[in-house]
Design a protein around this motif. Structure first.
Motif, mmCIF file in Angstrom:
data_model
loop_
_atom_site.group_PDB
_atom_site.id
_atom_site.type_symbol
_atom_site.label_atom_id
_atom_site.label_comp_id
_atom_site.label_asym_id
_atom_site.label_seq_id
_atom_site.Cartn_x
_atom_site.Cartn_y
_atom_site.Cartn_z
ATOM 1 N N TYR A 104 13.379 -3.498 1.115
ATOM 2 C CA TYR A 104 12.211 -4.215 1.627
ATOM 3 C C TYR A 104 12.103 -5.592 0.967
ATOM 4 N N GLN A 105 12.309 -5.671 -0.329
ATOM 5 C CA GLN A 105 12.217 -6.965 -1.022
ATOM 6 C C GLN A 105 13.271 -7.944 -0.508
ATOM 7 N N ILE A 133 3.576 -4.957 -8.346
ATOM 8 C CA ILE A 133 4.270 -3.989 -7.483
ATOM 9 C C ILE A 133 5.663 -3.727 -8.047
ATOM 10 N N TYR A 134 6.352 -4.783 -8.445
ATOM 11 C CA TYR A 134 7.674 -4.628 -9.055
ATOM 12 C C TYR A 134 7.558 -3.750 -10.306
ATOM 13 N N THR A 153 0.837 -1.198 0.000
ATOM 14 C CA THR A 153 0.000 0.000 0.000
ATOM 15 C C THR A 153 0.872 1.248 0.000
ATOM 16 N N ALA A 154 1.914 1.247 0.809
ATOM 17 C CA ALA A 154 2.827 2.388 0.875
ATOM 18 C C ALA A 154 3.547 2.593 -0.453
ATOM 19 N N ILE A 155 3.940 1.512 -1.094
ATOM 20 C CA ILE A 155 4.628 1.609 -2.387
ATOM 21 C C ILE A 155 3.709 2.239 -3.430
ATOM 22 N N ILE A 156 2.470 1.784 -3.480
ATOM 23 C CA ILE A 156 1.505 2.316 -4.453
ATOM 24 C C ILE A 156 1.274 3.811 -4.227
ATOM 25 N N ALA A 157 1.025 4.186 -2.984
ATOM 26 C CA ALA A 157 0.757 5.592 -2.672
ATOM 27 C C ALA A 157 1.982 6.464 -2.905
ATOM 28 N N THR A 158 3.154 5.949 -2.565
ATOM 29 C CA THR A 158 4.389 6.722 -2.740
ATOM 30 C C THR A 158 4.678 6.941 -4.225
ATOM 31 N N ALA A 159 4.464 5.924 -5.033
ATOM 32 C CA ALA A 159 4.681 6.067 -6.475
ATOM 33 C C ALA A 159 3.826 7.201 -7.032
ATOM 34 N N ASN A 171 8.193 1.203 -13.363
ATOM 35 C CA ASN A 171 7.526 2.191 -14.220
ATOM 36 C C ASN A 171 7.608 3.592 -13.621
ATOM 37 N N THR A 172 7.488 3.687 -12.302
ATOM 38 C CA THR A 172 7.608 4.986 -11.636
ATOM 39 C C THR A 172 9.020 5.532 -11.812
ATOM 40 N N ALA A 173 10.010 4.689 -11.573
ATOM 41 C CA ALA A 173 11.400 5.112 -11.761
ATOM 42 C C ALA A 173 11.632 5.514 -13.217
#
Length: 190
Positions: free
Chosen positions: A87-88, A111-112, A53-59, A117-119
């Motif tokens: 984390y992974q 998630i990966y 959830t944090a990863i999605i929101a942060t992206a 994609n965000t990067a």
């Protein structure tokens, strides 16, 4: 429904931050809290959901942050990927000690992909952003003169904002406002 609610709360919390560095600090703090030394299996599963959830929101927050320079965009992408990788790696170590197949956490390829994609979007964004350049003053100068000389279009449109930008990007003090000594190094973004 509760999962969506948690994600929306986290995203709403991040929306108060405009600086990518603040967003990354919050993200790093959340992820760090979700990595206890030896978690119970249910705690690990709950924490993994919270981390996703944090990863999605942060992206989402990073793509909407106020990144202004190429350097910021590249550093933001690298730090986001590094925190996610930490984390992974943690999850991989925890998974190696699980003996019951029902307790295994399945890694989510989406998630990966989201992180990559965000990067990628941040790297792509960097190509259209300003580049940092350091100049050395050849003569006595002042902030207003530099703002006018190096940011003429911005200065013509909004002189106060342009001067503030020059001050903030160089961490100038009140003492620097009227006189900048010959030889002083100044960051300019072009």
């Amino acid at each position: 429904m509760l999962q969506l609610h948690k994600r929306l709360l986290y995203q709403a919390g991040l929306s108060v931050y405009r600086k990518s560095s603040n967003i990354l600090n919050v993200f790093n703090g959340v992820i760090t809290e979700l990595m206890p030394a030896s978690p119970a299996t249910t705690e690990l599963a709950n924490n993994d959901f919270a981390a996703k959830t944090a990863i999605i929101a942060t992206a989402s927050a990073l793509l909407n942050s106020d990144i202004e320079t190429r350097k910021q965009a590249v550093e933001t992408a690298q730090i986001f990927q590094a925190i996610n990788q930490t984390y992974q790696d943690y999850i991989d170590i925890q998974m190696s000690s699980i003996t019951d197949i029902e307790d295994v956490i399945v890694q989510d390829a989406d998630i990966y992909s989201l992180v990559q994609n965000t990067a990628g979007a941040l790297y792509e964004m960097s190509s259209s952003l300003k580049v940092e350049q350091t100049i050395e003053l050849e003569e006595l100068s002042n902030i207003i003169q530099l703002a006018y000389e190096y940011y003429p279009e911005d200065f013509a449109a909004d002189p106060d904002n342009t001067v503030d930008y020059l001050i903030s990007t160089n961490n100038f003090s009140d003492d620097d406002f009227l006189f900048l000594e010959k030889g002083k190094k100044v960051l300019i973004y072009v």
